[in-house]
Design a protein around this motif. Structure first.
Motif, PDB file in Angstrom:
ATOM      1  N   ARG A   1       0.810  -1.233   0.000  1.00  0.00           N
ATOM      2  CA  ARG A   1       0.000   0.000   0.000  1.00  0.00           C
ATOM      3  C   ARG A   1       0.835   1.270   0.000  1.00  0.00           C
ATOM      4  O   ARG A   1       0.306   2.356  -0.196  1.00  0.00           O
ATOM      5  CB  ARG A   1      -0.925   0.015   1.224  1.00  0.00           C
ATOM      6  CG  ARG A   1      -2.068  -0.964   1.081  1.00  0.00           C
ATOM      7  CD  ARG A   1      -2.973  -0.977   2.300  1.00  0.00           C
ATOM      8  NE  ARG A   1      -3.919  -2.068   2.188  1.00  0.00           N
ATOM      9  CZ  ARG A   1      -4.156  -2.962   3.150  1.00  0.00           C
ATOM     10  NH1 ARG A   1      -3.543  -2.852   4.324  1.00  0.00           N
ATOM     11  NH2 ARG A   1      -5.019  -3.927   2.947  1.00  0.00           N
ATOM     12  N   GLN A   2       2.147   1.191   0.214  1.00  0.00           N
ATOM     13  CA  GLN A   2       2.981   2.395   0.168  1.00  0.00           C
ATOM     14  C   GLN A   2       2.879   3.019  -1.214  1.00  0.00           C
ATOM     15  O   GLN A   2       2.989   2.310  -2.222  1.00  0.00           O
ATOM     16  CB  GLN A   2       4.460   2.038   0.428  1.00  0.00           C
ATOM     17  CG  GLN A   2       4.748   1.538   1.822  1.00  0.00           C
ATOM     18  CD  GLN A   2       4.381   2.552   2.871  1.00  0.00           C
ATOM     19  OE1 GLN A   2       4.936   3.638   2.924  1.00  0.00           O
ATOM     20  NE2 GLN A   2       3.409   2.215   3.708  1.00  0.00           N
ATOM     21  N   PRO A   3       2.689   4.337  -1.279  1.00  0.00           N
ATOM     22  CA  PRO A   3       2.529   4.975  -2.589  1.00  0.00           C
ATOM     23  C   PRO A   3       3.732   4.755  -3.511  1.00  0.00           C
ATOM     24  O   PRO A   3       3.576   4.707  -4.720  1.00  0.00           O
ATOM     25  CB  PRO A   3       2.371   6.467  -2.253  1.00  0.00           C
ATOM     26  CG  PRO A   3       2.038   6.520  -0.803  1.00  0.00           C
ATOM     27  CD  PRO A   3       2.538   5.271  -0.157  1.00  0.00           C
ATOM     28  N   ASP A   4       4.935   4.591  -2.930  1.00  0.00           N
ATOM     29  CA  ASP A   4       6.117   4.448  -3.792  1.00  0.00           C
ATOM     30  C   ASP A   4       6.561   2.990  -3.940  1.00  0.00           C
ATOM     31  O   ASP A   4       7.689   2.729  -4.351  1.00  0.00           O
ATOM     32  CB  ASP A   4       7.269   5.292  -3.251  1.00  0.00           C
ATOM     33  CG  ASP A   4       7.725   4.819  -1.865  1.00  0.00           C
ATOM     34  OD1 ASP A   4       6.983   4.024  -1.226  1.00  0.00           O
ATOM     35  OD2 ASP A   4       8.808   5.232  -1.430  1.00  0.00           O
TER      36      ASP A   4
ATOM     37  N   VAL B   1      -6.567   0.871  -7.935  1.00  0.00           N
ATOM     38  CA  VAL B   1      -5.211   1.138  -7.434  1.00  0.00           C
ATOM     39  C   VAL B   1      -4.377  -0.140  -7.451  1.00  0.00           C
ATOM     40  O   VAL B   1      -3.233  -0.158  -7.922  1.00  0.00           O
ATOM     41  CB  VAL B   1      -5.260   1.733  -6.000  1.00  0.00           C
ATOM     42  CG1 VAL B   1      -3.864   1.924  -5.450  1.00  0.00           C
ATOM     43  CG2 VAL B   1      -6.034   3.043  -5.992  1.00  0.00           C
TER      44      VAL B   1
ATOM     45  N   ASP C   1      -8.834  -4.022  -1.159  1.00  0.00           N
ATOM     46  CA  ASP C   1      -8.540  -2.601  -1.399  1.00  0.00           C
ATOM     47  C   ASP C   1      -9.197  -2.114  -2.693  1.00  0.00           C
ATOM     48  O   ASP C   1      -9.751  -2.900  -3.451  1.00  0.00           O
ATOM     49  CB  ASP C   1      -7.029  -2.393  -1.519  1.00  0.00           C
ATOM     50  CG  ASP C   1      -6.307  -2.563  -0.192  1.00  0.00           C
ATOM     51  OD1 ASP C   1      -6.943  -3.007   0.777  1.00  0.00           O
ATOM     52  OD2 ASP C   1      -5.103  -2.255  -0.146  1.00  0.00           O
TER      53      ASP C   1
ATOM     54  N   GLU D   1       7.873   2.005  -7.490  1.00  0.00           N
ATOM     55  CA  GLU D   1       9.164   2.642  -7.748  1.00  0.00           C
ATOM     56  C   GLU D   1      10.277   1.964  -6.958  1.00  0.00           C
ATOM     57  O   GLU D   1      11.382   1.749  -7.446  1.00  0.00           O
ATOM     58  CB  GLU D   1       9.102   4.132  -7.365  1.00  0.00           C
ATOM     59  CG  GLU D   1       8.985   5.042  -8.554  1.00  0.00           C
ATOM     60  CD  GLU D   1       9.638   4.449  -9.800  1.00  0.00           C
ATOM     61  OE1 GLU D   1      10.874   4.248  -9.789  1.00  0.00           O
ATOM     62  OE2 GLU D   1       8.912   4.169 -10.778  1.00  0.00           O
TER      63      GLU D   1
ATOM     64  N   THR E   1      -3.454  -1.097 -11.032  1.00  0.00           N
ATOM     65  CA  THR E   1      -2.425  -0.238 -11.630  1.00  0.00           C
ATOM     66  C   THR E   1      -1.037  -0.616 -11.122  1.00  0.00           C
ATOM     67  O   THR E   1      -0.088  -0.744 -11.899  1.00  0.00           O
ATOM     68  CB  THR E   1      -2.713   1.244 -11.289  1.00  0.00           C
ATOM     69  OG1 THR E   1      -4.038   1.532 -11.707  1.00  0.00           O
ATOM     70  CG2 THR E   1      -1.738   2.171 -11.974  1.00  0.00           C
ATOM     71  N   LYS E   2      -0.940  -0.812  -9.809  1.00  0.00           N
ATOM     72  CA  LYS E   2       0.378  -1.150  -9.241  1.00  0.00           C
ATOM     73  C   LYS E   2       0.864  -2.509  -9.731  1.00  0.00           C
ATOM     74  O   LYS E   2       2.017  -2.665 -10.127  1.00  0.00           O
ATOM     75  CB  LYS E   2       0.284  -1.188  -7.709  1.00  0.00           C
ATOM     76  CG  LYS E   2       0.228   0.175  -7.078  1.00  0.00           C
ATOM     77  CD  LYS E   2       0.171   0.027  -5.576  1.00  0.00           C
ATOM     78  CE  LYS E   2       0.654   1.295  -4.899  1.00  0.00           C
ATOM     79  NZ  LYS E   2       0.570   1.204  -3.430  1.00  0.00           N
TER      80      LYS E   2
END
Ligand code: C2E
Ligand code: MG
Ligand code: MG
Ligand code: MG
Length: 278
Positions: A125-128, A162, A158, A131, A165-166
């Motif tokens: 769940r970390q936005p980065d 989102v 969730d 990356e 996409t991840k």
């Protein structure tokens, strides 16, 4: 008298809660020190094909505690999740696994091996997160195709957009997704259809009683049929006996992991065992 009993009870509750808070704080401090002192280790458990040949491993975290000895993940991962410490731990796990893959890629006898890494929901769940994984793999020089990431069904609750996409971004990068402990948690079939998983792992609870409880056989057969129609590969975890393996194979399963093939061990033992077996 009632009031006194009530007050005493409240005090006891407060004391217990405080003890709980203290214990957590102590463990939190220990985990931070453990990362700094290099007390974490990855052990590797073989994953094999129908012929029993090792195709890859699952990386399983161990904490070599200076006084408590080897601490299993279930003793600290839940707390690490709650406190956010799973972020630095998870990053360490990814870096270590990627470095191992890079080392294996240099030898003909190990270059085909994949490593499956467990990713906690908090970490995912970390936005980065995307990356971070890309950066770690790129810096290590490992082939993204050799890395599998295992998610549990909790993530499927969730926001689908989102999650999709991840997962897709990392799949496009070359990484393979596996759904861990399948059948034990929240799994909507539509999320299985819409998310880019390549593999599901039949949970060991179904394997354990596969031969003693016919209902588990029905569950395993249903998972197999569903996976085949959705184009998903299947691996069974917790395979301990030849009879379990045979029943799983009869249901169509082609990939296995469990004590029958080997326990999770440090990397040097893993390769020594396999070359002795070969
Ligand atoms: P998991 O990912 O479902 O891993 C499988 C667990 O089953 C491992 O326990 C493994 O040692 C055990 N196992 C494998 N084969 C057999 C078998 O034949 N019989 C039996 N009885 N057990 C078997 P372990 O290593 O204690 O790990 C427990 C859980 O901790 C893992 O379950 C995973 O959810 C979590 N975990 C482990 N390493 C990591 C990590 O690096 N990051 C995160 N986020 N979680 C991890
Ligand atoms: Mg796993
Ligand atoms: Mg599992
Ligand atoms: Mg599990």
């Amino acid at each position: 008298a009632n009031q006194i009993t009530g007050t005493v009870a409240t005090c006891v509750v407060v004391l217990i809660m405080q003890a709980d808070v203290d214990a957590r704080r102590a463990l939190e401090g220990e985990v931070r020190r453990a990362i700094a002192r290099g007390e974490f280790e990855l052990h590797y458990q073989p994953q094999v094909d129908l012929k029993g040949a090792m195709t890859g491993v699952e990386a399983l975290l161990r904490w070599r505690h200076p006084t408590k000895g080897m601490v299993p993940p279930n003793a600290f991962i839940p707390l690490a999740e709650e406190t956010g410490l799973i972020i630095p731990i998870g990053e360490w796990v990814l870096r270590t696994a990627a470095a191992q893959l890079q080392a294996w890629s240099r030898l003909p006898e190990t270059q085909h091996l994949t490593i499956a890494v467990n990713v906690s929901a908090t970490q995912f769940r970390q936005p980065d997160f995307v990356e971070q994984v890309r950066a770690i793999v790129t810096l290590s020089g490992a082939r993204p195709q050799a890395l599998k990431l295992e998610l549990t069904e909790s993530v499927l609750a969730d926001d689908m957009g989102v999650v999709q996409t991840k997962m897709k971004a990392l799949k496009d990068f070359g990484i393979c997704w596996s759904l861990d402990d399948f059948g034990t948690g929240y799994s909507s079939l539509s999320s299985l259809k819409n998310l880019p998983f390549e593999q599901v792992k039949i949970d060991q609870s179904f394997v354990r009683e596969l031969l003693t409880d016919p209902r588990n056989g029905a569950i395993v057969e249903t998972i197999m049929r569903l996976s085949v129609s959705l184009g998903l590969a299947v691996i069974a975890e917790g395979v301990e006996t030849e009879a379990q393996r045979a029943a799983l194979e009869a249901a169509g399963c082609q990939c296995f992991q469990g004590y029958l093939y080997g326990r999770p061990v440090p990397v040097c033992e893993l390769l020594a065992q396999r070359s002795a077996a070969a």
